[in-house]
Design an enzyme around this catalytic site. Structure first.
Site, PDB file in Angstrom:
ATOM      1  N   ASP A  14       0.861  -1.174   0.000  1.00 55.68           N
ATOM      2  CA  ASP A  14       0.000   0.000   0.000  1.00 55.68           C
ATOM      3  C   ASP A  14       0.906   1.236   0.000  1.00 55.68           C
ATOM      4  O   ASP A  14       2.077   1.152   0.389  1.00 55.68           O
ATOM      5  CB  ASP A  14      -0.862  -0.057   1.278  1.00 55.68           C
ATOM      6  CG  ASP A  14      -1.634   1.219   1.505  1.00 55.68           C
ATOM      7  OD1 ASP A  14      -2.335   1.650   0.574  1.00 55.68           O
ATOM      8  OD2 ASP A  14      -1.529   1.796   2.608  1.00 55.68           O
ATOM      9  N   ASP A 224      -1.949  -0.648   5.939  1.00 56.64           N
ATOM     10  CA  ASP A 224      -2.285  -0.027   7.226  1.00 56.64           C
ATOM     11  C   ASP A 224      -3.791   0.103   7.482  1.00 56.64           C
ATOM     12  O   ASP A 224      -4.181   0.452   8.585  1.00 56.64           O
ATOM     13  CB  ASP A 224      -1.639   1.364   7.341  1.00 56.64           C
ATOM     14  CG  ASP A 224      -2.330   2.394   6.460  1.00 56.64           C
ATOM     15  OD1 ASP A 224      -2.624   2.066   5.284  1.00 56.64           O
ATOM     16  OD2 ASP A 224      -2.609   3.497   6.945  1.00 56.64           O
TER      17      ASP A 224
END
Ligand SMILES: [Mg+2]
Length: 279
Positions: A14, A224
């Site tokens: 990410d 996250d």
């Protein structure tokens, strides 16, 4: 933390809040581990809610030439130079000058028209990127005006700020599902997209890579937020990077999952340095 020594390793990451700092979008603290990946030839696959144009810019700044996945799994982009080394049926792919594109999601214009209709018919309160002026995009994303313009050049999804109740959000999600759309929660926004996610896209890329090498590939994923859960489930090793903005999401069972001590890119550096230390 454990180390792994497979010759065939892919890193899927990410960007916002993971490789890039949540507040200033810098990747500086991840640079030592990132440089090590580059020198070892370990592919670093961006798997992000960001657009193609934003991701391409960050890849070039960081000297990364590997495939990438944009808009929460809505499209896989494979550089032609990379694809030349793989045997792959390209009949389902679109091509640009330098890249092959596999769209897995729906067009943004279709998604935005469905959202407009839902808002008019059901009175949900939300503001999408396409409803925001540039100044609003800047204040909600924390990006510069130039970067906010790139963030708004979306092809397959619409981010939105939810301004209605939790109960209305559940109804909204059901309405979207009936229209063949999905709602994903990112670090700052909800994202409306087609029936795809970061995990499906990563699995496609992993299969392609594995078929080429004829041996199992170890996928290390870093994320996250909630929109990373599908990617983590598709990975062999799931690294949750601690966020300054929200707790680590409750992702259910994974047989090899870790949470970093440090936040954002410093956490990225900590985890990858530890995992590839023995390579
Ligand atoms: Mg994130």
């Amino acid at each position: 933390m454990m180390t792994c020594s497979s010759l065939h390793t892919l890193i899927a990451t990410d960007l916002d809040g993971t490789l890039l700092d949540h507040s200033n979008y810098s990747s500086d603290q991840a640079q030592p581990a990132l440089s090590r990946c580059l020198s070892l030839g370990i592919p670093v696959i961006f798997n992000t809610s960001k657009t193609r144009i934003e991701s391409a810019q960050i890849r070039s700044q960081l000297n990364i030439n590997d495939p990438y996945i944009v808009e929460n799994g809505s499209a896989i982009i494979i550089p032609k130079a990379w694809m030349a080394r793989l045997s792959c049926d390209t009949s389902a792919l679109l091509q640009t000058a330098n890249e092959w594109v596999l769209p897995l999601g729906l067009s943004r214009s279709h998604i935005v028209s469905q959202l407009k209709r839902l808002k008019a018919e059901r009175g949900f309160r939300f503001t999408g990127f396409s409803d925001m002026r540039l100044s609003e995009l800047v204040s909600h994303t924390g990006l510069s005006a130039g970067d906010a313009e790139l963030a708004n050049q979306r092809e397959y999804s619409e981010p939105l700020l939810w301004q209605d109740s939790k109960a209305a959000l559940t109804i909204f999600k059901n309405c979207l599902e009936k229209l063949g759309l999905r709602l994903l929660k990112g670090g700052r926004f909800y994202h409306v997209l087609g029936q795809t996610d970061k995990g499906q896209a990563l699995n496609w890329l992993k299969d392609l890579y594995q078929n080429q090498h004829g041996s199992p590939t170890t996928v290390i994923a870093l994320g996250d937020s909630h929109n990373d859960i599908d990617m983590m489930q598709a990975a062999d090793i799931a690294i949750w990077v601690r966020s300054p903005a929200h707790p680590v999401p409750d992702a259910g069972y994974h047989r090899l999952s870790f949470t970093t001590r440090a936040q954002g890119p410093a956490g990225w550096n900590e985890a990858i340095t530890s995992l590839i230390g023995s390579y």
